[in-house]
Design an enzyme around this catalytic site. Structure first.
Site, PDB file in Angstrom:
ATOM      1  N   ARG A  32       0.839  -1.202   0.000  1.00  0.00           N
ATOM      2  CA  ARG A  32       0.000   0.000   0.000  1.00  0.00           C
ATOM      3  C   ARG A  32       0.875   1.253   0.000  1.00  0.00           C
ATOM      4  NH1 ARG A  32      -5.145  -1.731   0.272  1.00  0.00           N
ATOM      5  NH2 ARG A  32      -5.360  -3.836   1.125  1.00  0.00           N
ATOM      6  N   ASP A  33       0.418   2.233  -0.788  1.00  0.00           N
ATOM      7  CA  ASP A  33       1.137   3.505  -0.862  1.00  0.00           C
ATOM      8  C   ASP A  33       1.079   4.200   0.499  1.00  0.00           C
ATOM      9  OD1 ASP A  33       1.937   5.549  -3.448  1.00  0.00           O
ATOM     10  OD2 ASP A  33       1.554   6.489  -1.499  1.00  0.00           O
ATOM     11  N   ILE A  34       2.184   4.790   0.906  1.00  0.00           N
ATOM     12  CA  ILE A  34       2.275   5.449   2.213  1.00  0.00           C
ATOM     13  C   ILE A  34       1.408   6.708   2.264  1.00  0.00           C
ATOM     14  CG2 ILE A  34       4.229   7.004   1.770  1.00  0.00           C
ATOM     15  CD1 ILE A  34       5.456   5.918   4.418  1.00  0.00           C
ATOM     16  N   ASN A  91       4.394   6.645 -13.484  1.00  0.00           N
ATOM     17  CA  ASN A  91       5.034   7.930 -13.745  1.00  0.00           C
ATOM     18  C   ASN A  91       6.476   7.688 -14.192  1.00  0.00           C
ATOM     19  OD1 ASN A  91       2.786   9.509 -12.881  1.00  0.00           O
ATOM     20  ND2 ASN A  91       3.333   9.017 -10.772  1.00  0.00           N
ATOM     21  N   GLU A  99       8.824  10.128  -8.550  1.00  0.00           N
ATOM     22  CA  GLU A  99       9.589  10.480  -7.347  1.00  0.00           C
ATOM     23  C   GLU A  99      10.567   9.379  -6.961  1.00  0.00           C
ATOM     24  OE1 GLU A  99       6.709  11.276  -4.332  1.00  0.00           O
ATOM     25  OE2 GLU A  99       5.751  12.867  -5.494  1.00  0.00           O
ATOM     26  N   VAL A 100      10.118   8.132  -7.052  1.00  0.00           N
ATOM     27  CA  VAL A 100      10.952   7.014  -6.613  1.00  0.00           C
ATOM     28  C   VAL A 100      11.499   6.323  -7.863  1.00  0.00           C
ATOM     29  CG1 VAL A 100      11.049   4.873  -5.317  1.00  0.00           C
ATOM     30  CG2 VAL A 100       9.564   6.731  -4.527  1.00  0.00           C
ATOM     31  N   HIS A 104       7.670   1.321 -10.859  1.00  0.00           N
ATOM     32  CA  HIS A 104       6.475   0.888 -10.117  1.00  0.00           C
ATOM     33  C   HIS A 104       5.237   1.308 -10.870  1.00  0.00           C
ATOM     34  CE1 HIS A 104       7.673   4.908  -8.718  1.00  0.00           C
ATOM     35  NE2 HIS A 104       6.378   5.173  -8.560  1.00  0.00           N
ATOM     36  N   HIS A 106       1.152   2.248 -10.065  1.00  0.00           N
ATOM     37  CA  HIS A 106       0.138   2.540  -9.059  1.00  0.00           C
ATOM     38  C   HIS A 106      -1.154   1.844  -9.486  1.00  0.00           C
ATOM     39  CE1 HIS A 106       2.218   6.242  -7.355  1.00  0.00           C
ATOM     40  NE2 HIS A 106       2.840   6.110  -8.514  1.00  0.00           N
TER      41      HIS A 106
HETATM   42  P1  DGP Z   1       5.865   8.314  -8.073  1.00  0.00           P
HETATM   43  O1  DGP Z   1       7.341   7.975  -8.049  1.00  0.00           O
HETATM   44  O2  DGP Z   1       5.619   9.789  -8.234  1.00  0.00           O
HETATM   45  O3  DGP Z   1       5.108   7.527  -9.112  1.00  0.00           O
HETATM   46  O4  DGP Z   1       5.223   7.927  -6.683  1.00  0.00           O
HETATM   47  C1  DGP Z   1       5.923   7.333  -5.622  1.00  0.00           C
HETATM   48  C2  DGP Z   1       4.922   6.874  -4.601  1.00  0.00           C
HETATM   49  O5  DGP Z   1       5.614   6.154  -3.616  1.00  0.00           O
HETATM   50  C3  DGP Z   1       4.161   7.994  -3.887  1.00  0.00           C
HETATM   51  O6  DGP Z   1       2.753   7.840  -4.153  1.00  0.00           O
HETATM   52  C4  DGP Z   1       4.452   7.773  -2.404  1.00  0.00           C
HETATM   53  C5  DGP Z   1       5.010   6.367  -2.363  1.00  0.00           C
HETATM   54  N1  DGP Z   1       6.040   6.169  -1.349  1.00  0.00           N
HETATM   55  C6  DGP Z   1       7.169   6.911  -1.194  1.00  0.00           C
HETATM   56  N2  DGP Z   1       7.900   6.421  -0.167  1.00  0.00           N
HETATM   57  C7  DGP Z   1       7.212   5.348   0.307  1.00  0.00           C
HETATM   58  C8  DGP Z   1       7.470   4.422   1.351  1.00  0.00           C
HETATM   59  O7  DGP Z   1       8.471   4.480   2.057  1.00  0.00           O
HETATM   60  N3  DGP Z   1       6.539   3.449   1.560  1.00  0.00           N
HETATM   61  C9  DGP Z   1       5.410   3.359   0.778  1.00  0.00           C
HETATM   62  N4  DGP Z   1       4.558   2.367   1.071  1.00  0.00           N
HETATM   63  N5  DGP Z   1       5.137   4.206  -0.219  1.00  0.00           N
HETATM   64  C10 DGP Z   1       6.035   5.200  -0.448  1.00  0.00           C
END
Ligand code: DGP
Length: 122
Positions: A32-34, A91, A99-100, A104, A106
């Site tokens: 699950r997204d944080i 993304n 961002e990461v 991945h 979503h």
């Molecule tokens: P993006 O790279 O923009 O597609 O989105 C990265 C997503 O990752 C963002 O919705 C928040 C999520 N996220 C960032 N750090 C963590 C984490 O440590 N744990 C979890 N479960 N989700 C995270």
């Protein structure tokens, strides 16, 4: 772009930081997204070290690619969101606001998700 083995999802894969795990198999991990944007917001990541969909589609093996996308479909079915519908999205890069830097997707679900993106100004 080189893969950074210290990105947050690499740490999750190594078990160095926790996650709310939904599913795991040989090719993928889902959690699950944080910072959920919808009532159901799950991330699915491949186990291999790929920066983005661009890197994954160019460099992953056929087995990794098929295994990963089968896992995405499995996760959606496991979450019970197929009936009402869902969106999956990845993304990529700066304009995509990635961002990461570990590939991945979503999975967004649990409400009417509205239009896909904000239309461009005419
Ligand atoms: P993006 O790279 O923009 O597609 O989105 C990265 C997503 O990752 C963002 O919705 C928040 C999520 N996220 C960032 N750090 C963590 C984490 O440590 N744990 C979890 N479960 N989700 C995270």
């Amino acid at each position: 772009m080189d893969y950074d083995a210290d990105n947050i999802f690499a740490k999750i894969l190594r078990g160095e930081i926790p996650c709310d795990k939904v599913y795991e198999d040989a090719h993928a991990l889902a959690f699950r997204d944080i910072n959920p944007q919808t009532p159901v917001h799950v991330l699915v990541i491949p186990k291999g070290a790929y920066v983005s969909m661009d890197d994954f589609s160019a460099n992953a093996t056929d087995s990794e690619i098929s295994g990963f996308f089968r896992a995405v479909g499995h996760v959606a079915r496991q979450l019970g969101v197929v009936g009402d519908g869902y969106r999956f999205l990845s993304n990529i890069g700066g304009d995509g606001h990635q961002e990461v830097l570990h590939f991945h997707v979503h999975i967004f679900a649990g409400k009417d998700l509205g239009r896909m993106i904000k239309p461009i100004d005419k």
